[in-house]
Design a protein around this motif. Structure first.
Motif, PDB file in Angstrom:
ATOM      1  N   GLN A   1      -3.380  14.446  -1.095  1.00 45.54           N
ATOM      2  CA  GLN A   1      -3.129  13.006  -1.091  1.00 45.54           C
ATOM      3  C   GLN A   1      -3.385  12.515  -2.509  1.00 45.54           C
ATOM      4  N   HIS A   2      -2.399  11.916  -3.155  1.00 42.91           N
ATOM      5  CA  HIS A   2      -2.594  11.629  -4.573  1.00 42.91           C
ATOM      6  C   HIS A   2      -3.243  10.302  -4.902  1.00 42.91           C
ATOM      7  N   GLU A   3      -2.649   9.273  -4.451  1.00 46.14           N
ATOM      8  CA  GLU A   3      -3.190   7.981  -4.882  1.00 46.14           C
ATOM      9  C   GLU A   3      -2.688   6.928  -3.909  1.00 46.14           C
ATOM     10  N   THR A   4      -3.462   5.948  -3.683  1.00 48.73           N
ATOM     11  CA  THR A   4      -2.962   4.822  -2.906  1.00 48.73           C
ATOM     12  C   THR A   4      -2.967   3.622  -3.833  1.00 48.73           C
TER      13      THR A   4
ATOM     14  N   SER B   1       5.545  -1.317   8.046  1.00 51.83           N
ATOM     15  CA  SER B   1       5.176   0.045   7.631  1.00 51.83           C
ATOM     16  C   SER B   1       6.423   0.907   7.553  1.00 51.83           C
TER      17      SER B   1
ATOM     18  N   GLY C   1       4.331   4.100   3.116  1.00 57.27           N
ATOM     19  CA  GLY C   1       3.382   3.014   2.881  1.00 57.27           C
ATOM     20  C   GLY C   1       3.576   1.837   3.807  1.00 57.27           C
TER      21      GLY C   1
ATOM     22  N   THR D   1      10.068   6.010   4.312  1.00 58.97           N
ATOM     23  CA  THR D   1       9.534   7.196   3.643  1.00 58.97           C
ATOM     24  C   THR D   1      10.621   7.884   2.822  1.00 58.97           C
TER      25      THR D   1
ATOM     26  N   SER E   1      -3.357   0.090  -4.334  1.00 56.11           N
ATOM     27  CA  SER E   1      -4.057  -0.768  -3.392  1.00 56.11           C
ATOM     28  C   SER E   1      -3.371  -2.110  -3.210  1.00 56.11           C
TER      29      SER E   1
ATOM     30  N   THR F   1       1.992  11.923  -1.025  1.00 51.16           N
ATOM     31  CA  THR F   1       1.503  13.156  -0.425  1.00 51.16           C
ATOM     32  C   THR F   1       2.258  14.349  -0.995  1.00 51.16           C
TER      33      THR F   1
ATOM     34  N   ASN G   1       1.273   5.510  -0.272  1.00 49.36           N
ATOM     35  CA  ASN G   1       0.600   6.812  -0.268  1.00 49.36           C
ATOM     36  C   ASN G   1       1.539   7.883  -0.798  1.00 49.36           C
TER      37      ASN G   1
ATOM     38  N   ASP H   1       0.887  -1.173   0.000  1.00 47.63           N
ATOM     39  CA  ASP H   1       0.000   0.000   0.000  1.00 47.63           C
ATOM     40  C   ASP H   1       0.914   1.209   0.000  1.00 47.63           C
TER      41      ASP H   1
END
Ligand SMILES: C[S@@+](CC[C@H](N)C(=O)[O-])C[C@H]1O[C@@H](n2cnc3c(N)ncnc32)[C@H](O)[C@@H]1O
Length: 259
Positions: free
Chosen positions: A192-195, A233, A222, A243, A197, A182, A180, A178
Motif C-alpha cells: 500500500q503506497h500512500e493515501t 467511492s 478511492g 478504479t 488525505s 496499491t 489509495n 482519498d
C-alpha cells in the motif's frame, strides 16, 4: 413545469437516446479530446448525478447562509450535457455559467437547457476552462472533469485557474479526495503506497515512488467527497472515480520507480 431530479434525469436520458450527430460532425467530434459520446456516458450515470444533486442542495443552502440576499452564481466547468449546472438550477441556484470546450457538446447542452426551460438563468461559453477569463465572481464552482489518477482530465488545472473567479468563502465541488495506491508484487504480496488525505488535492507534478519488481500491477482506487456527507467511492457509479489498473509497461507519469 416543476422539475425534480427524476424528471430532469428522464428528460436527459430521452434526449440522449434520440440524439445523433451528422456524419461530418461525428468525424470532427471524434478529433476532440473528449467527444460528445463521453459527455453522454457521464450524463447517463444516474447515481453519480443523484449524489451530485444531494451535494448541490446542501452546498447551495450553505451558500445562502454565507451570502444572505445574494443571487447565487454557479460556474460548471467541463459541463458536458449540462446536467450538473441544470441540477444546481433546480436546487435553487440563481444563475449558471456553463463552460465546455467541445463545441458539439456545448451546443447539445444548450438545447437540453432550453428543453428544461432554464435558458434564462444560463449562459454558455465554448472555451477551455483552464484559460477562460470570466467577467464576474461566483459562489459555487463545480467541475466533474476527473479520472482517478488525475492525469487524463484537466480537473486540477481547471480549479487552479478558476479560483481567481470565485468569491472568498465560495464552495468547490467535489471538495476532497482519498486515494489509495496499491502495488501487487510478483510474489503476490501487496504494498500500500500512500493515501492522499482528505482535504488535500492531488498536486500536479507530485509522484508516487514504486518498488522495483518484474510483474507488478498497480491499482488506484478511492473515495471522493462531493460535499459535506456526500461521497462517491470507486466502483459505486458507472462513470465517476473508478478504479484504474496499470501494468508495468503502462504506468502513468505520476509514478516513478525507486532507484
Ligand atoms: C467527464 S465529462 C463530465 C460532464 C458533466 N460535468 C457531467 O458530470 O456529466 C467532462 C466534460 O468536460 C469537458 N472538458 C474537459 N476538459 C475541459 C476544459 N479544460 N475546458 C472545458 N471543458 C472541458 C469535456 O469536453 C467533457 O464534456
Amino acid at each position: 413545469m416543476t422539475m425534480d431530479f427524476d424528471k430532469l434525469q428522464q428528460t436527459l436520458s430521452a434526449a440522449i437516446a434520440t440524439s445523433r450527430l451528422r456524419d461530418a460532425e461525428s468525424l470532427s467530434d471524434k478529433q476532440s479530446k473528449l467527444p460528445l459520446s463521453d459527455a453522454f456516458f457521464c450524463g447517463e450515470d444516474t447515481l453519480k448525478n443523484k449524489r451530485f444533486y444531494e451535494a448541490l442542495m446542501h452546498a447551495i443552502k450553505d451558500i445562502q447562509a454565507r451570502f444572505p440576499n445574494e443571487k447565487i452564481r454557479v460556474v460548471d466547468a467541463g459541463s458536458g450535457t449540462g446536467v450538473l449546472g441544470a441540477l444546481a438550477l433546480i436546487a435553487w441556484a440563481d444563475y449558471v455559467s456553463f463552460i465546455e470546450a467541445n463545441p458539439y457538446t456545448l451546443s447539445w447542452s444548450q438545447k437540453f437547457i432550453e428543453k428544461l426551460w432554464l435558458s434564462d438563468r444560463s449562459e454558455f461559453y465554448c472555451e477551455d476552462a483552464t484559460e477562460i477569463v470570466l467577467p464576474e465572481k461566483y459562489h459555487l464552482l463545480i467541475s466533474e472533469t476527473i479520472t482517478i489518477d488525475f492525469t487524463r482530465e484537466d480537473f486540477h488545472n481547471i480549479i487552479n485557474h478558476l479560483k481567481q473567479f470565485i468569491l472568498p468563502e465560495a464552495i468547490i465541488i467535489p471538495e476532497a479526495f482519498d486515494i489509495n495506491f496499491t502495488q501487487k508484487m510478483q510474489d503476490n504480496t501487496i504494498v500500500q503506497h500512500e493515501t492522499i488525505s482528505r482535504n488535500s488535492l492531488w498536486h500536479l507534478g507530485q509522484h508516487i515512488e514504486l518498488i522495483q519488481d518484474e510483474t507488478q500491477i498497480l491499482e488506484i482506487s478511492g473515495e471522493a467527497q462531493i460535499y459535506g456527507n456526500t461521497y462517491i467511492s470507486s466502483g459505486e457509479t458507472m462513470s465517476f472515480f473508478n478504479t484504474m489498473s496499470y501494468s508495468r509497461d503502462d504506468i502513468s507519469d505520476i509514478f516513478v520507480w525507486a532507484k
